[in-house]
Design a protein around this motif. Structure first.
Motif, PDB file in Angstrom:
ATOM      1  N   GLU A  25      30.175  40.853  44.973  1.00  0.00           N
ATOM      2  CA  GLU A  25      29.512  39.431  44.162  1.00  0.00           C
ATOM      3  C   GLU A  25      30.760  39.175  43.216  1.00  0.00           C
ATOM      4  N   ASN A  26      31.326  39.719  42.621  1.00  0.00           N
ATOM      5  CA  ASN A  26      32.311  39.325  41.426  1.00  0.00           C
ATOM      6  C   ASN A  26      33.851  39.594  41.778  1.00  0.00           C
ATOM      7  N   VAL A  27      34.179  39.536  42.985  1.00  0.00           N
ATOM      8  CA  VAL A  27      35.417  39.869  43.123  1.00  0.00           C
ATOM      9  C   VAL A  27      36.372  38.749  42.501  1.00  0.00           C
ATOM     10  N   SER A  28      36.221  37.833  42.304  1.00  0.00           N
ATOM     11  CA  SER A  28      37.203  36.813  41.799  1.00  0.00           C
ATOM     12  C   SER A  28      37.397  37.340  40.124  1.00  0.00           C
ATOM     13  N   GLN A  29      36.403  38.100  39.636  1.00  0.00           N
ATOM     14  CA  GLN A  29      36.537  38.362  37.940  1.00  0.00           C
ATOM     15  C   GLN A  29      37.173  39.694  37.975  1.00  0.00           C
ATOM     16  N   LEU A  30      37.439  40.516  39.087  1.00  0.00           N
ATOM     17  CA  LEU A  30      37.801  41.879  38.742  1.00  0.00           C
ATOM     18  C   LEU A  30      39.270  41.987  38.388  1.00  0.00           C
ATOM     19  N   THR A  34      40.887  47.702  39.863  1.00  0.00           N
ATOM     20  CA  THR A  34      39.282  47.752  40.416  1.00  0.00           C
ATOM     21  C   THR A  34      39.357  48.147  41.709  1.00  0.00           C
ATOM     22  N   ILE A  35      39.694  47.286  42.575  1.00  0.00           N
ATOM     23  CA  ILE A  35      39.788  47.570  44.007  1.00  0.00           C
ATOM     24  C   ILE A  35      40.589  48.757  44.322  1.00  0.00           C
ATOM     25  N   PRO A  36      42.039  48.930  43.700  1.00  0.00           N
ATOM     26  CA  PRO A  36      42.612  50.075  44.134  1.00  0.00           C
ATOM     27  C   PRO A  36      41.992  51.488  43.653  1.00  0.00           C
ATOM     28  N   LEU A  37      41.219  51.211  42.571  1.00  0.00           N
ATOM     29  CA  LEU A  37      40.399  52.653  42.224  1.00  0.00           C
ATOM     30  C   LEU A  37      39.307  52.949  42.792  1.00  0.00           C
ATOM     31  N   SER A 127      33.767  50.513  33.410  1.00  0.00           N
ATOM     32  CA  SER A 127      34.673  50.043  32.036  1.00  0.00           C
ATOM     33  C   SER A 127      35.416  48.977  32.276  1.00  0.00           C
ATOM     34  N   ASP A 128      36.119  48.643  33.415  1.00  0.00           N
ATOM     35  CA  ASP A 128      36.807  47.538  33.762  1.00  0.00           C
ATOM     36  C   ASP A 128      35.804  46.384  33.845  1.00  0.00           C
ATOM     37  N   LEU A 129      34.661  46.659  34.490  1.00  0.00           N
ATOM     38  CA  LEU A 129      33.846  45.439  34.698  1.00  0.00           C
ATOM     39  C   LEU A 129      33.202  44.896  33.469  1.00  0.00           C
ATOM     40  N   ILE A 134      31.605  41.405  33.088  1.00  0.00           N
ATOM     41  CA  ILE A 134      30.524  41.681  34.358  1.00  0.00           C
ATOM     42  C   ILE A 134      29.479  42.822  33.900  1.00  0.00           C
ATOM     43  N   GLU A 135      28.369  42.548  34.149  1.00  0.00           N
ATOM     44  CA  GLU A 135      27.113  43.630  33.613  1.00  0.00           C
ATOM     45  C   GLU A 135      27.299  44.356  34.889  1.00  0.00           C
ATOM     46  N   PRO A 136      27.823  46.005  34.463  1.00  0.00           N
ATOM     47  CA  PRO A 136      27.689  46.887  35.411  1.00  0.00           C
ATOM     48  C   PRO A 136      26.283  47.401  35.782  1.00  0.00           C
TER      49      PRO A 136
END
Length: 146
Positions: A25-30, A34-37, A127-129, A134-136
């Protein structure tokens, strides 16, 4: 003890799926990590399963789409449930790490490591979010049990 591990892996699978949805949902703000992790967490679970069942492992730092992470997480979860139903937790597993070093650990220790590994990296992702506005989701085990 097997019931405990089933519960723990149900918990991790539940929140991995929800976290993947939030990331999608928030891919453009990551952040760039984040994705590699998240991919690494999923890969590590698959790698440990592959060490137990002698199958081909993924790469430790192989990056996947978030949609693919969801699919891999489901496959990992199902494989771990199968391992839990068929294997003795005291059984020792001989394996090589990504550097080629040889080790031997019990399946119980390996399964605990997988669960702990998820918790560690999920905390980093959360933490990244937050740092990216972005509210986790709340992923604490006790909230899952409520």
């Amino acid at each position: 003890m097997k019931e405990f591990f089933v519960d723990i892996f149900e918990y991790h699978h539940h929140f991995n799926q929800k976290l993947a949805d939030l990331l999608i949902e928030n891919v453009s703000q990551l952040s760039d990590r984040t994705i590699p992790l998240f991919s690494h967490s999923i890969n590590a679970h698959q790698i440990w399963n592959s060490r137990i069942i002698n199958s081909k492992p993924l790469g430790v730092h192989q990056v996947h789409t978030l949609e693919k992470c969801k699919i891999l997480d489901k496959a990992n979860f199902e494989e771990t449930l199968k391992i839990l139903s068929e294997q003795d937790l005291q059984k020792n597993i001989n394996y090589q790490n990504s550097k080629g070093e040889k080790f031997e650990k019990s399946m119980q220790h390996i399964l605990f490591h997988i669960a702990n590994h998820f918790s560690h990296h999920r905390g980093q992702i959360i933490s990244d979010l937050r740092q990216n506005g972005i509210e986790p989701i709340v992923t604490d085990y006790i909230f899952y049990k409520r």
